[in-house]
Design a protein around this motif. Structure first.
Motif, PDB file in Angstrom:
ATOM      1  N   GLY A 110      39.092 -69.399-138.579  1.00 14.26           N
ATOM      2  CA  GLY A 110      39.853 -69.081-139.774  1.00 14.26           C
ATOM      3  C   GLY A 110      39.441 -69.799-141.039  1.00 14.26           C
ATOM      4  O   GLY A 110      40.214 -69.853-141.997  1.00 14.26           O
ATOM      5  N   LEU A 111      38.216 -70.303-141.097  1.00 17.16           N
ATOM      6  CA  LEU A 111      37.804 -71.067-142.277  1.00 17.16           C
ATOM      7  C   LEU A 111      37.811 -70.215-143.543  1.00 17.16           C
ATOM      8  O   LEU A 111      38.230 -70.677-144.613  1.00 17.16           O
ATOM      9  N   VAL A 112      37.338 -68.977-143.448  1.00 20.38           N
ATOM     10  CA  VAL A 112      37.296 -68.114-144.634  1.00 20.38           C
ATOM     11  C   VAL A 112      38.689 -67.628-144.989  1.00 20.38           C
ATOM     12  O   VAL A 112      39.086 -67.622-146.165  1.00 20.38           O
ATOM     13  N   ALA A 113      39.451 -67.217-143.996  1.00 23.67           N
ATOM     14  CA  ALA A 113      40.828 -66.783-144.268  1.00 23.67           C
ATOM     15  C   ALA A 113      41.621 -67.903-144.934  1.00 23.67           C
ATOM     16  O   ALA A 113      42.409 -67.659-145.861  1.00 23.67           O
ATOM     17  N   GLU A 114      41.396 -69.117-144.499  1.00 25.93           N
ATOM     18  CA  GLU A 114      42.089 -70.260-145.088  1.00 25.93           C
ATOM     19  C   GLU A 114      41.690 -70.458-146.549  1.00 25.93           C
ATOM     20  O   GLU A 114      42.550 -70.686-147.413  1.00 25.93           O
ATOM     21  N   ALA A 115      40.394 -70.358-146.833  1.00 22.39           N
ATOM     22  CA  ALA A 115      39.919 -70.563-148.205  1.00 22.39           C
ATOM     23  C   ALA A 115      40.437 -69.484-149.152  1.00 22.39           C
ATOM     24  O   ALA A 115      40.682 -69.745-150.335  1.00 22.39           O
ATOM     25  N   LEU A 116      40.614 -68.258-148.631  1.00 26.39           N
ATOM     26  CA  LEU A 116      41.043 -67.144-149.471  1.00 26.39           C
ATOM     27  C   LEU A 116      42.551 -66.943-149.468  1.00 26.39           C
ATOM     28  O   LEU A 116      43.067 -66.096-150.212  1.00 26.39           O
ATOM     29  N   MET A 117      43.272 -67.718-148.688  1.00 29.01           N
ATOM     30  CA  MET A 117      44.713 -67.544-148.572  1.00 29.01           C
ATOM     31  C   MET A 117      45.454 -67.625-149.914  1.00 29.01           C
ATOM     32  O   MET A 117      46.409 -66.877-150.141  1.00 29.01           O
ATOM     33  N   PRO A 118      45.044 -68.488-150.851  1.00 27.55           N
ATOM     34  CA  PRO A 118      45.770 -68.537-152.126  1.00 27.55           C
ATOM     35  C   PRO A 118      45.658 -67.257-152.951  1.00 27.55           C
ATOM     36  O   PRO A 118      46.442 -67.059-153.889  1.00 27.55           O
ATOM     37  N   TYR A 119      44.699 -66.390-152.624  1.00 25.51           N
ATOM     38  CA  TYR A 119      44.412 -65.232-153.464  1.00 25.51           C
ATOM     39  C   TYR A 119      44.959 -63.922-152.910  1.00 25.51           C
ATOM     40  O   TYR A 119      44.867 -62.883-153.578  1.00 25.51           O
ATOM     41  N   PHE A 120      45.497 -63.939-151.684  1.00 22.69           N
ATOM     42  CA  PHE A 120      45.935 -62.702-151.038  1.00 22.69           C
ATOM     43  C   PHE A 120      47.330 -62.883-150.461  1.00 22.69           C
ATOM     44  O   PHE A 120      47.726 -63.980-150.068  1.00 22.69           O
ATOM     45  N   THR A 121      48.064 -61.791-150.397  1.00 21.99           N
ATOM     46  CA  THR A 121      49.434 -61.859-149.891  1.00 21.99           C
ATOM     47  C   THR A 121      49.591 -61.248-148.506  1.00 21.99           C
ATOM     48  O   THR A 121      50.646 -61.396-147.874  1.00 21.99           O
ATOM     49  N   ASP A 122      48.565 -60.569-148.028  1.00 17.18           N
ATOM     50  CA  ASP A 122      48.629 -59.919-146.716  1.00 17.18           C
ATOM     51  C   ASP A 122      47.247 -60.039-146.084  1.00 17.18           C
ATOM     52  O   ASP A 122      46.291 -59.406-146.551  1.00 17.18           O
TER      53      ASP A 122
END
Length: 262
Positions: free
Chosen positions: A46-58
């Motif tokens: 989940g490294l990429v999902a974690e880095a992009l989490m602030p930018y996406f809501t779903d």
């Protein structure tokens, strides 16, 4: 054994994530709407999902290794912001199907495209990506690329233990001989932009071993009862390159972002 059997804890701790600047740049390719949806294919821990989490809501993140998904769940679940939905799914990219009506504004495939049925997955994504959405395929160079003396020496140690060919779990790695940009240009996401993001890193011996144990070519299970012998050989080799256990790396992420033709 699977490609990454026994590697998930090492992957989470020792694999470098993506730079902050790359996360924000990737997010900019997604239309700014709510909900703003991310599909991370081959998410690993989940490294990429974690880095992009602030930018996406779903966010949906999938990986075919249950150990990777379990490690991602443990690491990411406590970090999910209020109002954001995160789903972690054990599935191959080829078999993944999103919920009915769910379409991604951005798909990310980091350090995983070489394992996929590339043309098949890109064709499948055509029905899973929203209008105006994009697919980003990217990776930095692995240690196997060995562009420095100390990496080349460590790579030779791996070969001494596991053979000349690069391992991939129980088999050997099959190299792709076409640039990813060409493959994407033949897909529905044929308007391709390519760029690089340089990164510099500093390693120590423990971190190098941890990184190696996160890979398909040096997973701990590959060494059997010779794992301690391998560790000692790597430690001895690295001592010949640094007196203070410091090893510098210059690397870069090569990024290709594909969109549909207008």
């Amino acid at each position: 054994m699977s490609l990454f059997t026994g590697t998930s804890s090492y992957y989470r701790q020792y694999r470098p994530g993506i730079p902050d600047g790359l996360a924000s740049r990737l997010a900019a390719y997604a239309p700014d709407r709510r909900p703003r949806r991310l599909l991370d294919v081959g998410t690993g821990t989940g490294l990429v999902a974690e880095a992009l989490m602030p930018y996406f809501t779903d966010i949906i993140a999938c990986d075919n290794d249950p150990g990777m998904i379990a490690t991602a769940e443990e690491a990411l679940r406590p970090e999910v912001p209020a109002g954001t939905t995160l789903s972690l799914v054990t599935s191959t990219a080829e078999d993944f199907r999103p919920p009915v009506g769910w379409k991604a504004d951005l798909v990310t495939i980091c350090r995983a495209f070489h394992w996929l049925d590339q043309a098949g997955v890109l064709a499948l994504l055509d029905s899973q990506v929203a209008e105006g959405g994009a697919v980003a395929v990217f990776a930095d160079r692995s240690f196997w690329a060995a562009e420095s003396d100390w990496k080349a020496a460590v790579k030779q140690v791996i070969k001494d233990f596991l053979g000349e060919e690069r391992r991939a779990g129980g088999g050997t790695f099959q190299h792709h001989n076409r640039p990813y940009s060409e493959i994407m240009e033949e897909s529905p996401f044929n308007q391709v932009e390519e760029f690089t993001v340089p990164v510099t890193r500093t390693w120590n011996t423990a971190g190098i071993l941890g990184y190696l144990y996160s890979t398909s070519f040096a997973a701990p299970a590959l060494f059997g009862d010779r794992l301690e012998e391998f560790e000692a050989a790597v430690q001895k080799t690295l001592r010949g390159f640094s007196e203070d256990d410091t090893f510098h790396e210059s690397n870069e992420f090569l990024v290709r972002v594909g969109r549909r033709s207008a």
